[in-house]
Motif scaffolding. Structure first.
Motif, mmCIF file in Angstrom:
data_model
loop_
_atom_site.group_PDB
_atom_site.id
_atom_site.type_symbol
_atom_site.label_atom_id
_atom_site.label_comp_id
_atom_site.label_asym_id
_atom_site.label_seq_id
_atom_site.Cartn_x
_atom_site.Cartn_y
_atom_site.Cartn_z
ATOM 1 N N SER A 182 0.828 -1.203 0.000
ATOM 2 C CA SER A 182 0.000 0.000 0.000
ATOM 3 C C SER A 182 0.867 1.259 0.000
ATOM 4 O O SER A 182 0.555 2.235 -0.694
ATOM 5 N N PHE A 183 1.958 1.236 0.763
ATOM 6 C CA PHE A 183 2.863 2.391 0.772
ATOM 7 C C PHE A 183 3.510 2.585 -0.595
ATOM 8 O O PHE A 183 3.641 3.715 -1.075
ATOM 9 N N LYS A 184 3.922 1.486 -1.239
ATOM 10 C CA LYS A 184 4.503 1.598 -2.580
ATOM 11 C C LYS A 184 3.484 2.139 -3.574
ATOM 12 O O LYS A 184 3.804 2.965 -4.419
ATOM 13 N N LEU A 185 2.253 1.673 -3.470
ATOM 14 C CA LEU A 185 1.199 2.122 -4.371
ATOM 15 C C LEU A 185 0.954 3.616 -4.217
ATOM 16 O O LEU A 185 0.831 4.342 -5.211
ATOM 17 N N SER A 186 0.908 4.103 -2.992
ATOM 18 C CA SER A 186 0.682 5.542 -2.793
ATOM 19 C C SER A 186 1.871 6.355 -3.312
ATOM 20 O O SER A 186 1.687 7.444 -3.871
ATOM 21 N N GLU A 187 3.088 5.835 -3.170
ATOM 22 C CA GLU A 187 4.267 6.523 -3.704
ATOM 23 C C GLU A 187 4.224 6.562 -5.221
ATOM 24 O O GLU A 187 4.511 7.593 -5.842
ATOM 25 N N TYR A 188 3.819 5.458 -5.858
ATOM 26 C CA TYR A 188 3.713 5.428 -7.318
ATOM 27 C C TYR A 188 2.618 6.367 -7.812
ATOM 28 O O TYR A 188 2.773 7.012 -8.849
ATOM 29 N N ARG A 189 1.537 6.462 -7.088
ATOM 30 C CA ARG A 189 0.470 7.400 -7.476
ATOM 31 C C ARG A 189 0.963 8.847 -7.383
ATOM 32 O O ARG A 189 0.646 9.662 -8.237
ATOM 33 N N ARG A 190 1.729 9.153 -6.340
ATOM 34 C CA ARG A 190 2.264 10.508 -6.189
ATOM 35 C C ARG A 190 3.224 10.828 -7.336
ATOM 36 O O ARG A 190 3.168 11.915 -7.931
ATOM 37 N N GLN A 191 4.092 9.863 -7.685
ATOM 38 C CA GLN A 191 5.023 10.076 -8.793
ATOM 39 C C GLN A 191 4.277 10.226 -10.115
ATOM 40 O O GLN A 191 4.650 11.054 -10.948
ATOM 41 N N THR A 192 3.223 9.464 -10.305
ATOM 42 C CA THR A 192 2.430 9.576 -11.528
ATOM 43 C C THR A 192 1.789 10.950 -11.625
ATOM 44 O O THR A 192 1.769 11.561 -12.697
#
Length: 169
Positions: free
Chosen positions: A58-68
């Motif tokens: 979940s933390f990785k997913l939120s980081e990827y969403r922020r980068q996107t």
């Protein structure tokens, strides 16, 4: 001395036969109880590991969403810059800064070789442009009139040609 064990009669004897004494059977239940406790403990540990892995994902997913989101904003800003620079008025301004002149009216060649349109060279002004000459800026220093980001114009010198003879003549 001790009293002899009394024999149960009637209902008590029947109940006694249904519920045997605890001595020998309690030793047989111990491995089963340990197995159940081990399975429950292992299940709880597996749930804890699974929950931790899901939280890390979940933390990785939120980081990827922020980068996107950041990359999308950057791409939109770059697209806006491209759109601003490719607008017709911006292109004409940049062409004029580079010393380019408008091409004028187009000329078409027919299939039979006839020319349709007014022939003019690129340096000839159209009648509308000739009527309104643009004032030229007066500069004290020729280098100050030149834009800073463009290299100085090169003067063309005629190429020196020497007579050549074809081999074998």
């Amino acid at each position: 001395m001790s009293k002899p064990a009394r024999q149960l009669r009637g209902t008590a004897a029947r109940l006694g036969r249904l519920m045997p004494s605890q001595g020998a059977n309690s030793a047989a239940r111990t491995p089963f109880v340990l197995l159940v406790v081990t399975l429950l403990g292992g299940g709880l540990i597996a749930l804890l590991v699974l929950n931790s892995a899901l939280n890390a994902g979940s933390f990785k997913l939120s980081e990827y969403r922020r980068q996107t989101t950041e990359r999308t904003d950057e791409q939109q800003a770059l697209q806006r810059d491209v759109d601003d620079l490719s607008a017709p008025d911006a292109l004409s301004r940049r062409a004029a800064d580079l010393g380019m002149i408008p091409g004028g009216s187009p000329v078409f060649l027919g299939p039979d070789g006839t020319v349709k349109g007014a022939l003019a060279t690129a340096g000839d002004p159209s009648p509308a442009e000739a009527a309104e000459p643009a004032p030229l800026p007066v500069a004290q220093n020729p280098d100050s009139a030149r834009p800073k980001h463009h290299p100085p114009p090169r003067t063309r010198q005629p190429a020196k040609t020497s007579p050549t003879t074809a081999p074998g003549r």
